[in-house]
Design a protein around this motif. Structure first.
Motif, mmCIF file in Angstrom:
data_model
loop_
_atom_site.group_PDB
_atom_site.id
_atom_site.type_symbol
_atom_site.label_atom_id
_atom_site.label_comp_id
_atom_site.label_asym_id
_atom_site.label_seq_id
_atom_site.Cartn_x
_atom_site.Cartn_y
_atom_site.Cartn_z
ATOM 1 N N SER A 64 -22.532 58.708 102.444
ATOM 2 C CA SER A 64 -22.975 59.482 101.288
ATOM 3 C C SER A 64 -21.886 59.392 100.223
ATOM 4 C CB SER A 64 -23.300 60.935 101.636
ATOM 5 O OG SER A 64 -22.167 61.602 102.153
ATOM 6 N N LEU A 116 -26.048 63.614 115.179
ATOM 7 C CA LEU A 116 -24.747 63.267 114.622
ATOM 8 C C LEU A 116 -23.678 63.234 115.713
ATOM 9 C CD1 LEU A 116 -23.097 62.754 112.002
ATOM 10 C CD2 LEU A 116 -22.732 65.241 111.917
ATOM 11 N N TYR A 163 -14.578 62.173 106.329
ATOM 12 C CA TYR A 163 -14.545 62.571 104.922
ATOM 13 C C TYR A 163 -13.370 61.929 104.197
ATOM 14 C CZ TYR A 163 -11.994 66.247 107.427
ATOM 15 O OH TYR A 163 -11.174 66.936 108.273
ATOM 16 N N TYR A 188 -24.568 58.268 113.922
ATOM 17 C CA TYR A 188 -25.657 58.952 114.595
ATOM 18 C C TYR A 188 -26.115 58.083 115.771
ATOM 19 C CZ TYR A 188 -26.396 61.803 110.350
ATOM 20 O OH TYR A 188 -26.264 62.657 109.284
ATOM 21 N N TYR A 214 -18.235 62.217 112.085
ATOM 22 C CA TYR A 214 -18.288 61.869 110.678
ATOM 23 C C TYR A 214 -16.876 61.806 110.112
ATOM 24 C CZ TYR A 214 -17.672 66.890 109.826
ATOM 25 O OH TYR A 214 -17.200 68.176 109.803
ATOM 26 N N TYR A 269 -20.774 58.419 108.506
ATOM 27 C CA TYR A 269 -21.328 59.162 109.632
ATOM 28 C C TYR A 269 -21.776 58.179 110.720
ATOM 29 C CZ TYR A 269 -22.052 62.282 105.615
ATOM 30 O OH TYR A 269 -21.880 63.031 104.470
ATOM 31 N N TYR A 282 -17.683 59.433 102.311
ATOM 32 C CA TYR A 282 -18.194 60.015 103.535
ATOM 33 C C TYR A 282 -18.940 58.981 104.369
ATOM 34 C CZ TYR A 282 -17.314 64.230 100.835
ATOM 35 O OH TYR A 282 -16.723 65.204 100.077
ATOM 36 N N PHE A 328 -26.694 54.391 114.524
ATOM 37 C CA PHE A 328 -26.789 54.199 113.077
ATOM 38 C C PHE A 328 -25.545 54.753 112.391
ATOM 39 C CE2 PHE A 328 -30.985 52.583 112.254
ATOM 40 C CZ PHE A 328 -31.738 52.997 113.334
#
Lengths: 110, 112
Positions: B94, B45, B50, B35, B48, B33, B31, B90
Motif C-alpha cells: 500500500s 495476514l 512499515y 498473506y 507486515y 504485507y 508498506y 500473496f
C-alpha cells in the motif's frame, strides 16, 4: 478480533443479470475494500470504500458504516465477472492491516 | 499494476526444510504485507512491514519470520516447513497516505 461475513457464499447468474453481494462486519471500521479474484488467482482491488457510495463502470459499492455492512452491485454481468469477490476491513494508521471475509464465488454463464 | 513480483511462483518442498519466499516491488512503497490463502478462510495476514527493518506480526504469524533490509524486498521465511503451511502466499503493498492494497501474483507452496 473483528468478524467479516459475506453472503451469499455462491452465486450463479446468466450473462446480463444483476446481482448484489453483501458484507457484514462485527465492529466499527475505517477501512473497507472490495477485491475480485479472477479464475487465474489474481487479486484486483475494486473499491476502497469505508463509507458512502462509489461507482466504476458496471460495478458500484455502498458502505453504511453505522450499520456495519457494505454492498457490492454488479449490473449487466459478463462472463469475465466470474471469480471470487472478497470484502476486507480494517483500521488506518501505520499500516492498513486487513481482515478478509471468506468470499462470494460468482459464476456467470452464457 | 503496482510493480509487484513474487518468486518463486510455485514450490514443492519437504517437511522440515527451510523455505524463503520473495516479494519485490519497483515503486518504493512503504508498506508491504504477506498473506496466506486457504480454502474456507479467505486471506489471512501473516506479517507486515512499515519500513526498512520495521516489521510486525499479523493474525497467523506462528512458524513464519520476515525480513526487510531494502525498501523493495520483503522476504517471508518458513524456518522448518510443515504440511499445514501448504497454501498460496500473496504479497501486497500500500502506498504512503493511501489505504488501498495491491496484490502480487501469488506463490503456490506445497509441503510434502
Amino acid at each position: 478480533g473483528i468478524q467479516v461475513e459475506q453472503s451469499p457464499p455462491d452465486l450463479i447468474l446468466q450473462e446480463g443479470a444483476n446481482s448484489t453481494l453483501r458484507c457484514n462486519f462485527s465492529d466499527s471500521v475505517n477501512n473497507l475494500q472490495w477485491f475480485h479474484q479472477n479464475p487465474w488467482g489474481q487479486l484486483i482491488n475494486l473499491f476502497y470504500i469505508p463509507s458512502g457510495t462509489k461507482q466504476n463502470g458496471r460495478l458500484s459499492a455502498t458502505t453504511v458504516a453505522t450499520e456495519r455492512y457494505s454492498l457490492l452491485y454488479i449490473s449487466s454481468s459478463q462472463t469475465t465477472d466470474s471469480g471470487v469477490y472478497f470484502c476486507a476491513v480494517g483500521g488506518t494508521g501505520t499500516a492498513s492491516k486487513l481482515t478478509f471475509g471468506t468470499g462470494t464465488r460468482l459464476q456467470v454463464t452464457l | 499494476d503496482a510493480g509487484i513480483t513474487q518468486s518463486p511462483r510455485h514450490k514443492v518442498t519437504e517437511t522440515g526444510t527451510p523455505v524463503t519466499l520473495r516479494c519485490h516491488q519497483t515503486e518504493n512503497h512503504r508498506y508491504m504485507y504477506w498473506y496466506r490463502q486457504d480454502p474456507g478462510h479467505g486471506l489471512r495476514l501473516i506479517h507486515y512491514s512499515y519500513g526498512v527493518k520495521d516489521t510486525d506480526k499479523g493474525e497467523v504469524s506462528d512458524g513464519y519470520s520476515v525480513s526487510r533490509s531494502k525498501t523493495e524486498d520483503f522476504l517471508l521465511t518458513l524456518e522448518s516447513a510443515t504440511s499445514s503451511q501448504t497454501s498460496v502466499y500473496f504479497c501486497a503493498i500500500s502506498r504512503q497516505g493511501q489505504e488501498t492494497q495491491y496484490f502480487g501474483p501469488g506463490t503456490r507452496l506445497l509441503v510434502l
